[in-house]
Write an enzyme that holds these catalytic residues in place. Sequence first.
Site, PDB file in Angstrom:
ATOM      1  N   GLU A  97       6.613   6.421  -8.995  1.00  0.00           N
ATOM      2  CA  GLU A  97       5.186   6.093  -8.846  1.00  0.00           C
ATOM      3  C   GLU A  97       4.533   6.996  -7.806  1.00  0.00           C
ATOM      4  O   GLU A  97       3.420   7.489  -7.994  1.00  0.00           O
ATOM      5  CB  GLU A  97       5.009   4.629  -8.396  1.00  0.00           C
ATOM      6  CG  GLU A  97       5.417   3.604  -9.433  1.00  0.00           C
ATOM      7  CD  GLU A  97       5.136   2.172  -8.990  1.00  0.00           C
ATOM      8  OE1 GLU A  97       4.149   1.954  -8.270  1.00  0.00           O
ATOM      9  OE2 GLU A  97       5.915   1.287  -9.369  1.00  0.00           O
ATOM     10  N   ASN A 143      -5.253   2.900 -12.801  1.00  0.00           N
ATOM     11  CA  ASN A 143      -4.288   1.953 -12.236  1.00  0.00           C
ATOM     12  C   ASN A 143      -2.895   2.521 -12.439  1.00  0.00           C
ATOM     13  O   ASN A 143      -2.661   3.304 -13.362  1.00  0.00           O
ATOM     14  CB  ASN A 143      -4.400   0.610 -12.970  1.00  0.00           C
ATOM     15  CG  ASN A 143      -3.441  -0.438 -12.409  1.00  0.00           C
ATOM     16  OD1 ASN A 143      -3.280  -0.563 -11.198  1.00  0.00           O
ATOM     17  ND2 ASN A 143      -2.778  -1.177 -13.294  1.00  0.00           N
ATOM     18  N   GLY A 167       0.781  -1.242   0.000  1.00  0.00           N
ATOM     19  CA  GLY A 167       0.000   0.000   0.000  1.00  0.00           C
ATOM     20  C   GLY A 167       0.806   1.282   0.000  1.00  0.00           C
ATOM     21  O   GLY A 167       0.312   2.327   0.412  1.00  0.00           O
ATOM     22  N   SER A 168       2.044   1.232  -0.515  1.00  0.00           N
ATOM     23  CA  SER A 168       2.836   2.472  -0.484  1.00  0.00           C
ATOM     24  C   SER A 168       2.272   3.514  -1.450  1.00  0.00           C
ATOM     25  O   SER A 168       2.323   4.715  -1.175  1.00  0.00           O
ATOM     26  CB  SER A 168       4.316   2.189  -0.775  1.00  0.00           C
ATOM     27  OG  SER A 168       4.522   1.831  -2.112  1.00  0.00           O
ATOM     28  N   ASN A 169       1.707   3.085  -2.569  1.00  0.00           N
ATOM     29  CA  ASN A 169       1.065   4.056  -3.472  1.00  0.00           C
ATOM     30  C   ASN A 169      -0.198   4.631  -2.842  1.00  0.00           C
ATOM     31  O   ASN A 169      -0.482   5.823  -2.993  1.00  0.00           O
ATOM     32  CB  ASN A 169       0.744   3.395  -4.821  1.00  0.00           C
ATOM     33  CG  ASN A 169       1.929   3.411  -5.759  1.00  0.00           C
ATOM     34  OD1 ASN A 169       2.301   4.458  -6.288  1.00  0.00           O
ATOM     35  ND2 ASN A 169       2.558   2.255  -5.944  1.00  0.00           N
ATOM     36  N   ASP A 176      -3.626  -4.301 -18.332  1.00  0.00           N
ATOM     37  CA  ASP A 176      -2.737  -3.145 -18.522  1.00  0.00           C
ATOM     38  C   ASP A 176      -2.816  -2.585 -19.948  1.00  0.00           C
ATOM     39  O   ASP A 176      -1.808  -2.164 -20.523  1.00  0.00           O
ATOM     40  CB  ASP A 176      -1.276  -3.519 -18.177  1.00  0.00           C
ATOM     41  CG  ASP A 176      -1.157  -4.104 -16.775  1.00  0.00           C
ATOM     42  OD1 ASP A 176      -1.829  -3.585 -15.873  1.00  0.00           O
ATOM     43  OD2 ASP A 176      -0.403  -5.073 -16.583  1.00  0.00           O
ATOM     44  N   MET A 202      -4.274  -6.934  -6.678  1.00  0.00           N
ATOM     45  CA  MET A 202      -3.838  -8.106  -7.445  1.00  0.00           C
ATOM     46  C   MET A 202      -5.000  -9.027  -7.798  1.00  0.00           C
ATOM     47  O   MET A 202      -5.029 -10.193  -7.424  1.00  0.00           O
ATOM     48  CB  MET A 202      -2.772  -8.877  -6.645  1.00  0.00           C
ATOM     49  CG  MET A 202      -1.555  -8.044  -6.276  1.00  0.00           C
ATOM     50  SD  MET A 202      -0.716  -7.359  -7.717  1.00  0.00           S
ATOM     51  CE  MET A 202       0.074  -8.834  -8.344  1.00  0.00           C
ATOM     52  N   HIS A 256       0.950   1.108 -13.142  1.00  0.00           N
ATOM     53  CA  HIS A 256       1.658  -0.106 -13.545  1.00  0.00           C
ATOM     54  C   HIS A 256       3.154   0.197 -13.617  1.00  0.00           C
ATOM     55  O   HIS A 256       3.553   1.235 -14.170  1.00  0.00           O
ATOM     56  CB  HIS A 256       1.137  -0.573 -14.914  1.00  0.00           C
ATOM     57  CG  HIS A 256       1.830  -1.804 -15.394  1.00  0.00           C
ATOM     58  ND1 HIS A 256       1.565  -3.049 -14.881  1.00  0.00           N
ATOM     59  CD2 HIS A 256       2.826  -1.973 -16.306  1.00  0.00           C
ATOM     60  CE1 HIS A 256       2.348  -3.935 -15.463  1.00  0.00           C
ATOM     61  NE2 HIS A 256       3.125  -3.305 -16.335  1.00  0.00           N
TER      62      HIS A 256
END
Length: 219
Positions: free
Chosen positions: A170, A103, A12-14, A141, A86, A105
């Site tokens: 990111e 999203n 969950g860093s993003n 994607d 995921m 990627h």
Amino acid sequence: MLHVVILISGRGSNMRSLVERARHYRVVAVVSNKAEAPGLVFARERGIETVVVPREHYASLTAQKEALLSAVKTFHPSLVALAGYMQIIAPNFIAAFSQRIVNIHPSLLPKYPGLDTHARAIAGGESEHGCTVHLVDEGVDTGIMLAQAPCACSSRDTVPELSDRVLEREHVLYPWVLNNIASGDITIGTGIVRYSESAQREAAAKGFRLNMSKDGEAL
Ligand code: GRF
């Protein structure tokens, strides 16, 4: 204020970066298909509502995906942001939030869709790699690209080194895109993306790439 629901499965860093850098949008909930996702701890500490929809709590994958859709709908989000989620998003979920699911990627799409992007970029002899924020469609994607952040890549890189370098990008790119969508500086039509002049200037200053044609609109 644009309301965003974030879907995670792990670290969950993003998600954290999306929460910390939110200016024009508000993260109203974090939803996970993994009860043990470490990112949920941060969300709860920040007082953000969390919902877990684990596959093992449902009789079938279809039932779990229905529950996911119902859970997200209860928050009436303007945007759904996948951040390390995921699981393939069901077609009825995509239809319910048409053009409103994004999203991030870890590659410069259309290069390296799918998994293990960093190892593949190193093995592919790439001199640059990076990340892409894109709309989610029914492919893997394949949705329309909104913005990319490139970074250097070398055959001498290890996967953790390259992954850290991309992740740093990111964490800047994703909230930048969401803030610009929320402020109306990035607008998404059917098959077309438009960027305001200030978004274009900021992107250039940050080294981001946009989905531009010559007349300032996406192809
Ligand atoms: C990131 O590399 C993201 O690009 C990919 O999954 C990873 C999630 O990392 N979709 P985190 O959970 O946001 O730390």
